[in-house]
Design an enzyme around this catalytic site. Structure first.
Site, PDB file in Angstrom:
ATOM      1  N   ASP A  31      16.360   3.322   9.662  1.00  0.00           N
ATOM      2  CA  ASP A  31      15.308   3.013   8.398  1.00  0.00           C
ATOM      3  C   ASP A  31      15.557   4.462   7.191  1.00  0.00           C
ATOM      4  OD1 ASP A  31      12.536   4.145   9.073  1.00  0.00           O
ATOM      5  OD2 ASP A  31      13.004   5.870  10.996  1.00  0.00           O
ATOM      6  N   ASN A  79       5.244  -3.029  13.251  1.00  0.00           N
ATOM      7  CA  ASN A  79       5.080  -2.588  11.363  1.00  0.00           C
ATOM      8  C   ASN A  79       4.451  -3.385  11.221  1.00  0.00           C
ATOM      9  OD1 ASN A  79       8.729  -2.746  10.901  1.00  0.00           O
ATOM     10  ND2 ASN A  79       7.201  -1.636  11.502  1.00  0.00           N
TER      11      ASN A  79
HETATM   12  C1  FPP Z   1      12.589   0.765   7.816  1.00  0.00           C
HETATM   13  O1  FPP Z   1      12.214   1.079   6.586  1.00  0.00           O
HETATM   14  C2  FPP Z   1      12.697  -0.502   7.436  1.00  0.00           C
HETATM   15  C3  FPP Z   1      11.623  -1.590   7.406  1.00  0.00           C
HETATM   16  C4  FPP Z   1      10.498  -1.533   8.336  1.00  0.00           C
HETATM   17  C5  FPP Z   1      12.616  -2.768   6.759  1.00  0.00           C
HETATM   18  C6  FPP Z   1      13.867  -3.295   6.583  1.00  0.00           C
HETATM   19  C7  FPP Z   1      14.225  -4.866   6.041  1.00  0.00           C
HETATM   20  C8  FPP Z   1      14.997  -5.150   5.356  1.00  0.00           C
HETATM   21  C9  FPP Z   1      16.362  -4.515   4.957  1.00  0.00           C
HETATM   22  C10 FPP Z   1      15.385  -6.556   4.386  1.00  0.00           C
HETATM   23  C11 FPP Z   1      15.792  -7.730   5.426  1.00  0.00           C
HETATM   24  C12 FPP Z   1      15.715  -8.588   5.289  1.00  0.00           C
HETATM   25  C13 FPP Z   1      16.524  -9.744   5.677  1.00  0.00           C
HETATM   26  C14 FPP Z   1      15.605 -11.287   4.930  1.00  0.00           C
HETATM   27  C15 FPP Z   1      17.540  -9.052   6.441  1.00  0.00           C
HETATM   28  P1  FPP Z   1      11.515   2.648   6.996  1.00  0.00           P
HETATM   29  O2  FPP Z   1      10.126   1.665   5.738  1.00  0.00           O
HETATM   30  O3  FPP Z   1      10.263   2.674   7.884  1.00  0.00           O
HETATM   31  O4  FPP Z   1      10.990   4.028   5.888  1.00  0.00           O
HETATM   32  P2  FPP Z   1      10.596   5.378   6.394  1.00  0.00           P
HETATM   33  O5  FPP Z   1      10.744   5.481   8.159  1.00  0.00           O
HETATM   34  O6  FPP Z   1      10.933   5.928   5.090  1.00  0.00           O
HETATM   35  O7  FPP Z   1       8.852   5.003   5.768  1.00  0.00           O
END
Ligand code: FPP
Length: 266
Positions: A31, A79
């Site tokens: 996160d 999401n």
């Molecule tokens: C959460 O941060 C992260 C995600 C929803 C996406 C994570 C995905 C990757 C790192 C790519 C992985 C890819 C593969 C193919 C393995 P957030 O956006 O919820 O952050 P925030 O809480 O600050 O809004």
């Protein structure tokens, strides 16, 4: 100079690790990507890109430490409600990561599996998921489970439906359903449950992740945002995990090795 400092810190923490008590399976809620991007005066997408670089390092490092399974929450059933541009950026990112990394993952003998209801993804992306799984299916050094359109409640409903269908068809009787049978219908099948759940960015909740599988996992929450998570932060999580006494509802601490033979639920 900076690099030298962080390297020596990693070395110091490594000394505190008990190699015989490594978690077998680690689950991660990565996160904080979006916030990291915005905090830096960049976009949320920059945060996701940076998150992928961190993920690559953590996969390699986990393998080096002797961890056998890593399960990551890449895209939840919730999401989809994000702005269209962000959802579409993330889906393209999955494609790009698979195109760029699958050969390397395979060379590293990593088996990749996609967990979740994959049906809403485009045919093109589902093809990439299947290709990646097929290319790496015989690897047995390390398993990377990528949860995509995954939700713990959705998974439990899926299991309930499958068991109901088996009962209706007469294949099983309802009173034959037990934990073992239920578990065998989960996406994680016969994999050992996560020993440790790591969540970055400070939120103290599990957000519909692996609801069944996390029943007895140790939970480690760090304020560090995922793009700033590194080997050193990972070692801190492992050290914290190794300091816990895992009793599984009983009164004696149980080592990971003797779990199945002496489990006692209170
Ligand atoms: C959460 O941060 C992260 C995600 C929803 C996406 C994570 C995905 C990757 C790192 C790519 C992985 C890819 C593969 C193919 C393995 P957030 O956006 O919820 O952050 P925030 O809480 O600050 O809004």
């Amino acid at each position: 100079m900076k690099l030298k400092n962080s390297t020596s810190k990693i070395r110091d923490l490594s000394i505190e690790i008990d190699k015989l008590r490594m978690p077998h399976h680690v689950a991660i809620i990565m996160d904080g990507n979006g916030r990291w991007g915005v905090n830096k005066g960049l976009t949320r997408s920059h945060g996701h890109n940076e998150g992928v670089s961190v993920l690559k390092n953590i996969i390699k490092f986990s393998k080096k430490l002797g961890i056998k399974i890593l399960t990551i929450y890449a895209f939840s059933t919730e999401n989809w409600i994000r702005p269209h541009e962000e959802v579409s950026f993330l889906l393209n990112l999955f494609k790009k990561v698979l195109d760029d990394e699958i050969i390397e993952l395979n060379k590293e003998l990593i088996k990749i599996k996609f967990i979740g209801d994959l049906s809403p993804f485009s045919e093109d992306l589902r093809k990439k998921f299947t290709e990646a799984e097929n290319i790496t299916k015989n690897n047995d050094e390390f398993t990377l489970n990528v949860c995509a359109n995954y939700g713990g409640r959705q998974e439990l409903v899926k299991v309930a439906k499958e068991l109901a269908m088996r009962s209706i068809s007469g294949e099983i009787k309802p009173d034959q359903i037990n934990e073992e049978m239920f578990e065998s219908h989960l996406y994680t099948g016969d994999l050992q449950d996560p020993d440790l759940l790591i969540r970055t960015s400070g939120e103290k909740r599990i957000s519909n992740f692996l609801l069944w599988q996390l029943a007895y996992s140790e939970i480690y929450v760090t304020d560090v945002l995922w793009p700033e998570f590194n080997e050193n932060e990972f070692l801190k999580a492992i050290i914290d995990y190794q300091s816990r006494s895992r009793r599984f509802g009983g009164i004696k601490s149980i080592s990971n090795q003797s779990l199945t033979s002496s489990m006692s639920f209170g």
